[in-house]
Design a protein around this motif. Structure first.
Motif, PDB file in Angstrom:
ATOM      1  N   LEU A   9       0.825  -1.210   0.000  1.00  0.00           N
ATOM      2  CA  LEU A   9       0.000   0.000   0.000  1.00  0.00           C
ATOM      3  C   LEU A   9       0.859   1.259   0.000  1.00  0.00           C
ATOM      4  O   LEU A   9       0.551   2.233  -0.701  1.00  0.00           O
ATOM      5  CB  LEU A   9      -0.927  -0.011   1.219  1.00  0.00           C
ATOM      6  N   LEU A  10       1.946   1.257   0.766  1.00  0.00           N
ATOM      7  CA  LEU A  10       2.837   2.416   0.793  1.00  0.00           C
ATOM      8  C   LEU A  10       3.459   2.658  -0.580  1.00  0.00           C
ATOM      9  O   LEU A  10       3.545   3.800  -1.046  1.00  0.00           O
ATOM     10  CB  LEU A  10       3.933   2.210   1.838  1.00  0.00           C
ATOM     11  N   SER A  11       3.877   1.585  -1.231  1.00  0.00           N
ATOM     12  CA  SER A  11       4.494   1.712  -2.552  1.00  0.00           C
ATOM     13  C   SER A  11       3.506   2.274  -3.575  1.00  0.00           C
ATOM     14  O   SER A  11       3.877   3.103  -4.418  1.00  0.00           O
ATOM     15  CB  SER A  11       5.003   0.339  -3.026  1.00  0.00           C
ATOM     16  N   LEU A  12       2.261   1.839  -3.511  1.00  0.00           N
ATOM     17  CA  LEU A  12       1.250   2.331  -4.447  1.00  0.00           C
ATOM     18  C   LEU A  12       0.845   3.774  -4.155  1.00  0.00           C
ATOM     19  O   LEU A  12       0.686   4.588  -5.067  1.00  0.00           O
ATOM     20  CB  LEU A  12       0.011   1.437  -4.395  1.00  0.00           C
ATOM     21  N   SER A  13       0.719   4.106  -2.867  1.00  0.00           N
ATOM     22  CA  SER A  13       0.188   5.427  -2.514  1.00  0.00           C
ATOM     23  C   SER A  13       1.203   6.543  -2.701  1.00  0.00           C
ATOM     24  O   SER A  13       0.814   7.718  -2.792  1.00  0.00           O
ATOM     25  CB  SER A  13      -0.306   5.415  -1.065  1.00  0.00           C
ATOM     26  N   ILE A  14       2.498   6.227  -2.780  1.00  0.00           N
ATOM     27  CA  ILE A  14       3.488   7.293  -2.901  1.00  0.00           C
ATOM     28  C   ILE A  14       3.379   8.020  -4.244  1.00  0.00           C
ATOM     29  O   ILE A  14       3.801   9.172  -4.382  1.00  0.00           O
ATOM     30  CB  ILE A  14       4.921   6.747  -2.695  1.00  0.00           C
ATOM     31  N   ALA A  15       2.783   7.375  -5.244  1.00  0.00           N
ATOM     32  CA  ALA A  15       2.641   8.015  -6.551  1.00  0.00           C
ATOM     33  C   ALA A  15       1.477   9.009  -6.589  1.00  0.00           C
ATOM     34  O   ALA A  15       1.407   9.841  -7.500  1.00  0.00           O
ATOM     35  CB  ALA A  15       2.441   6.948  -7.634  1.00  0.00           C
ATOM     36  N   LEU A  16       0.567   8.959  -5.617  1.00  0.00           N
ATOM     37  CA  LEU A  16      -0.653   9.755  -5.679  1.00  0.00           C
ATOM     38  C   LEU A  16      -0.454  11.259  -5.503  1.00  0.00           C
ATOM     39  O   LEU A  16      -1.120  12.040  -6.187  1.00  0.00           O
ATOM     40  CB  LEU A  16      -1.660   9.239  -4.640  1.00  0.00           C
ATOM     41  N   PRO A  17       0.423  11.732  -4.587  1.00  0.00           N
ATOM     42  CA  PRO A  17       0.540  13.195  -4.413  1.00  0.00           C
ATOM     43  C   PRO A  17       0.891  13.951  -5.686  1.00  0.00           C
ATOM     44  O   PRO A  17       0.431  15.087  -5.884  1.00  0.00           O
ATOM     45  CB  PRO A  17       1.651  13.336  -3.362  1.00  0.00           C
ATOM     46  N   ALA A  18       1.683  13.345  -6.558  1.00  0.00           N
ATOM     47  CA  ALA A  18       2.093  14.027  -7.791  1.00  0.00           C
ATOM     48  C   ALA A  18       0.946  14.177  -8.780  1.00  0.00           C
ATOM     49  O   ALA A  18       1.071  14.919  -9.757  1.00  0.00           O
ATOM     50  CB  ALA A  18       3.245  13.270  -8.443  1.00  0.00           C
ATOM     51  N   LEU A  19      -0.181  13.505  -8.526  1.00  0.00           N
ATOM     52  CA  LEU A  19      -1.331  13.592  -9.429  1.00  0.00           C
ATOM     53  C   LEU A  19      -2.325  14.661  -8.993  1.00  0.00           C
ATOM     54  O   LEU A  19      -3.321  14.891  -9.677  1.00  0.00           O
ATOM     55  CB  LEU A  19      -2.045  12.236  -9.496  1.00  0.00           C
ATOM     56  N   THR A  20      -2.059  15.319  -7.860  1.00  0.00           N
ATOM     57  CA  THR A  20      -3.012  16.292  -7.318  1.00  0.00           C
ATOM     58  C   THR A  20      -2.729  17.692  -7.859  1.00  0.00           C
ATOM     59  O   THR A  20      -1.614  18.019  -8.254  1.00  0.00           O
ATOM     60  CB  THR A  20      -2.947  16.311  -5.789  1.00  0.00           C
ATOM     61  N   ARG A  21      -3.783  18.534  -7.832  1.00  0.00           N
ATOM     62  CA  ARG A  21      -3.663  19.905  -8.331  1.00  0.00           C
ATOM     63  C   ARG A  21      -4.246  20.930  -7.363  1.00  0.00           C
ATOM     64  O   ARG A  21      -4.345  22.101  -7.710  1.00  0.00           O
ATOM     65  CB  ARG A  21      -4.361  20.037  -9.698  1.00  0.00           C
ATOM     66  N   SER A  22      -4.605  20.517  -6.153  1.00  0.00           N
ATOM     67  CA  SER A  22      -5.152  21.446  -5.173  1.00  0.00           C
ATOM     68  C   SER A  22      -4.772  20.967  -3.779  1.00  0.00           C
ATOM     69  O   SER A  22      -4.506  19.767  -3.577  1.00  0.00           O
ATOM     70  CB  SER A  22      -6.677  21.522  -5.290  1.00  0.00           C
ATOM     71  N   PRO A  23      -4.741  21.877  -2.796  1.00  0.00           N
ATOM     72  CA  PRO A  23      -4.432  21.456  -1.427  1.00  0.00           C
ATOM     73  C   PRO A  23      -5.406  20.403  -0.889  1.00  0.00           C
ATOM     74  O   PRO A  23      -5.006  19.499  -0.159  1.00  0.00           O
ATOM     75  CB  PRO A  23      -4.516  22.761  -0.625  1.00  0.00           C
ATOM     76  N   LEU A  24      -6.687  20.522  -1.253  1.00  0.00           N
ATOM     77  CA  LEU A  24      -7.680  19.566  -0.772  1.00  0.00           C
ATOM     78  C   LEU A  24      -7.403  18.161  -1.291  1.00  0.00           C
ATOM     79  O   LEU A  24      -7.400  17.184  -0.528  1.00  0.00           O
ATOM     80  CB  LEU A  24      -9.086  20.006  -1.186  1.00  0.00           C
ATOM     81  N   SER A  25      -7.178  18.054  -2.600  1.00  0.00           N
ATOM     82  CA  SER A  25      -6.903  16.729  -3.164  1.00  0.00           C
ATOM     83  C   SER A  25      -5.598  16.165  -2.617  1.00  0.00           C
ATOM     84  O   SER A  25      -5.478  14.955  -2.387  1.00  0.00           O
ATOM     85  CB  SER A  25      -6.858  16.798  -4.691  1.00  0.00           C
ATOM     86  N   LEU A  26      -4.617  17.035  -2.371  1.00  0.00           N
ATOM     87  CA  LEU A  26      -3.355  16.571  -1.791  1.00  0.00           C
ATOM     88  C   LEU A  26      -3.601  16.003  -0.398  1.00  0.00           C
ATOM     89  O   LEU A  26      -3.091  14.918  -0.056  1.00  0.00           O
ATOM     90  CB  LEU A  26      -2.359  17.726  -1.733  1.00  0.00           C
ATOM     91  N   GLY A  27      -4.388  16.712   0.409  1.00  0.00           N
ATOM     92  CA  GLY A  27      -4.678  16.222   1.745  1.00  0.00           C
ATOM     93  C   GLY A  27      -5.395  14.884   1.739  1.00  0.00           C
ATOM     94  O   GLY A  27      -5.106  14.008   2.571  1.00  0.00           O
ATOM     95  N   LEU A  28      -6.294  14.682   0.777  1.00  0.00           N
ATOM     96  CA  LEU A  28      -7.045  13.427   0.712  1.00  0.00           C
ATOM     97  C   LEU A  28      -6.140  12.246   0.348  1.00  0.00           C
ATOM     98  O   LEU A  28      -6.253  11.170   0.948  1.00  0.00           O
ATOM     99  CB  LEU A  28      -8.185  13.557  -0.302  1.00  0.00           C
ATOM    100  N   VAL A  29      -5.263  12.430  -0.628  1.00  0.00           N
ATOM    101  CA  VAL A  29      -4.387  11.312  -0.989  1.00  0.00           C
ATOM    102  C   VAL A  29      -3.340  11.066   0.097  1.00  0.00           C
ATOM    103  O   VAL A  29      -2.884   9.933   0.291  1.00  0.00           O
ATOM    104  CB  VAL A  29      -3.711  11.525  -2.363  1.00  0.00           C
ATOM    105  N   LEU A  30      -2.979  12.133   0.844  1.00  0.00           N
ATOM    106  CA  LEU A  30      -2.034  11.939   1.935  1.00  0.00           C
ATOM    107  C   LEU A  30      -2.655  11.173   3.094  1.00  0.00           C
ATOM    108  O   LEU A  30      -1.938  10.576   3.911  1.00  0.00           O
ATOM    109  CB  LEU A  30      -1.482  13.282   2.413  1.00  0.00           C
ATOM    110  N   LEU A  31      -3.984  11.164   3.184  1.00  0.00           N
ATOM    111  CA  LEU A  31      -4.649  10.284   4.148  1.00  0.00           C
ATOM    112  C   LEU A  31      -4.312   8.824   3.861  1.00  0.00           C
ATOM    113  O   LEU A  31      -4.037   8.036   4.774  1.00  0.00           O
ATOM    114  CB  LEU A  31      -6.163  10.478   4.087  1.00  0.00           C
ATOM    115  N   VAL A  32      -4.331   8.462   2.573  1.00  0.00           N
ATOM    116  CA  VAL A  32      -4.015   7.084   2.182  1.00  0.00           C
ATOM    117  C   VAL A  32      -2.539   6.795   2.442  1.00  0.00           C
ATOM    118  O   VAL A  32      -2.174   5.754   3.012  1.00  0.00           O
ATOM    119  CB  VAL A  32      -4.351   6.855   0.693  1.00  0.00           C
TER     120      VAL A  32
END
Length: 409
Positions: free
Chosen positions: A100-123
């Motif tokens: 899960l950690l390996s998969l989720s590390i790619a998610l922050p680079a796909l965000t374009r707003s502070p809100l979406s960044l915060g949501l993927v950082l939950l994962v």
């Protein structure tokens, strides 16, 4: 004497002169790799925070709120991971959370707003909190089976992984986009998990050897009020120092780049240097403990970290700040492992778990706290809180010098 605090000899067959069985040696190697992978992936994320901040258009306060997603996800997962480890075993949970950690590390680079960044950082935070609890649970079992205090070596592997991850991030920061870099880390994380995971899945968690004399087993397992209170004290020491590690991981590169106008590669090297000196300090931790004892190690470590972090935060140039980061890493290196060991001597594995959770809570709560303080004051002023808490850890460590299991020092 408590096994977590004193060097003992294991049963025949060993690792580095130990007499550990081949299965325990394989477990130790595989578990060491997971600690290193955790540090490597986490550092790979933190060195790209300046680019992600710019990409999402976040202010310092926005970024602090988004980073709170890491903390929130980790805190929730930490409370559940213990139950998962009891039901499925710490080895299986370690492997699952590594995926899960390996998969989720790619998610922050796909965000374009502070809100979406915060949501993927939950994962991402959920995976990070889960793997840290599971790995440390597995390590506690292995330390007991090996009958040697090898816990610092696992934390050294985490620091070494962080150093390598930050170093690689610095090398590619100017040439690769955050998305490409973090997606590459996903592939590498999955590959290493596939290589080391089967070892953990094949081998059950080892139990404390029957040959260990009763007098040598960790004391204070009755869970009395006094023992619980002492565990909280050492957990607070761990929290104070882990706060600094988390703060430097998430804000160190930004401080160098934003406040001191360092090149992105040099800024990324700041955390790499911090991780290098922390690794060196942990690799020499056993010798230091034998020479100074646990209380003096806590006091000297906290004082050294405070003395290094003040110039690192307030220095007028990059090189002075880098030197301060290096000194801070040396000072913080062994405080967390010593605090956890003292808690384990007083309350056994439950003490280790409680102190570790408090400590990792400090690592995760530090970054958003720095963000809020940076918005209210400035980032350099916010980073001085790392020095304040390191000094506080030294004071608490000295005050708690007599709070220990018999013959713990």
């Amino acid at each position: 004497m408590p096994l977590l605090n004193k060097v003992r000899t294991a049963a025949p067959g060993g690792l580095g002169g130990d007499t550990a069985s081949p299965s325990l040696s394989r477990l130790r190697s595989a578990l060491t790799l997971f600690f290193a992978l955790d540090g490597f992936l986490f550092a790979g994320w933190v060195v790209r925070i300046p680019a992600i901040k710019q990409q999402t258009g976040s202010s310092a306060g926005d970024l602090g709120l988004a980073l709170l997603g890491v903390s929130a996800g980790a805190v929730v997962t930490m409370t559940l991971t213990g139950r998962l480890c009891r039901r499925y075993g710490s080895h299986a949970v370690t492997v699952a959370t590594a995926v899960l950690l390996s998969l989720s590390i790619a998610l922050p680079a796909l965000t374009r707003s502070p809100l979406s960044l915060g949501l993927v950082l939950l994962v991402f935070g959920s995976a990070y909190g889960g793997i840290n609890v599971a790995m440390n649970s597995a390590a506690v079992d292995l330390v007991a089976a090996l009958r040697r205090p090898v816990m610092p070596s696992f934390h050294a592997a985490f620091s070494l992984g962080g150093m390598l991850g930050a170093g690689l991030g610095g090398l590619v920061a100017g040439s690769l986009s955050p998305a490409t870099h973090l997606l590459g880390l996903t592939g590498l994380g999955l590959l290493l998990t596939a290589a080391a995971g089967p070892v953990l899945l094949r081998e059950p968690s080892p139990a404390l050897p029957e040959t260990v004399p009763a007098a040598d087993r960790p004391r204070g397992r009755t869970g009395g009020t006094g023992a619980r209170g002492a565990v909280v004290v050492f957990g607070v020491i761990a929290l104070c120092t882990a706060y600094g590690e988390g703060a430097l991981a998430d804000w160190g590169a930004l401080h160098l780049e934003q406040d001191l106008h360092a090149h992105p590669g040099v800024a990324a090297a700041g955390y790499s240097l911090f991780a290098l000196t922390m690794t060196a300090g942990r690799l020499s931790g056993t010798a230091l403990l034998e020479r100074l004892g646990q209380t003096r190690t806590l006091v000297v470590g906290g004082t050294t970290a405070a003395a290094g972090m003040l110039p690192a935060a307030l220095a007028p140039n990059v090189w002075a700040a880098l030197l301060g980061f290096a000194v801070t890493g040396l000072g913080l290196a062994n405080i967390f492992p010593v605090a956890v060991a003292r808690a384990g001597a007083l309350a056994g594995p439950s003490g280790v778990a409680a102190a570790s959770t408090l400590g990792y809570g400090g690592m995760l709560l530090g970054p958003p706290s720095i963000g809020f303080l940076a918005d209210w004051f400035s980032l350099p002023v916010a980073l001085t809180t790392v020095a304040v808490l390191a000094a506080g850890a030294a004071v608490i460590g000295y005050a708690a010098r007599n709070t220990r299991a018999p013959q713990a020092d």
